[in-house]
Design a protein around this motif. Structure first.
Motif: not given
Length: 125
Positions: A87-106
């Motif tokens: 995503p171009i949008d900064k917030e959506l990029r942050a969401w994508r990165e945070a989701a990846g970290r959370a999913m890896a932990y899960l």
């Protein structure tokens, strides 16, 4: 904890309800506005809760870690938003990165992990 992930509209919730003999009464349907009801057996669309966290400047993985005991025995269903165009949008990029970290932990802390694609399940763990 059991993690089920895959793209949107791939049959993740149907798979979970059938495999684990659950009904809609067992499901909390996340939105980007609510904190999940961790008393439910299935937490569906947890990725939308991750978006809520990003909007509030909170790291979703930290919330998961703090609630690890409560999540024990739960089925967590997450849309995999890591695929496709960044995503171009900064917030959506942050969401994508945070989701990846959370999913890896899960995934690391789940006893079972399933990927659903076109209604077909693949057990990853």
């Amino acid at each position: 904890m059991i993690l089920i992930f895959g793209g949107a509209y791939q049959g993740k919730l149907d798979f979970a309800k059938e495999k684990f003999n659950m009904t809609d009464d067992d499901v909390f349907f996340c939105t980007e506005y609510d904190t999940p009801d961790f008393t439910k057996k299935i937490i569906y669309n947890m990725d939308l809760f991750f978006l809520k966290c990003i909007k509030e400047n909170i790291e979703p993985k930290e919330i998961i870690i703090k609630n690890r005991d409560i999540l024990d025995g739960k089925i967590i269903i997450v849309n995999d938003i890591s695929q496709g165009i960044v995503p171009i949008d900064k917030e959506l990029r942050a969401w994508r990165e945070a989701a990846g970290r959370a999913m890896a932990y899960l995934a690391q802390n789940s006893s079972q992990v399933y990927r659903i694609f076109c209604g077909l399940s693949q057990q990853m763990k």
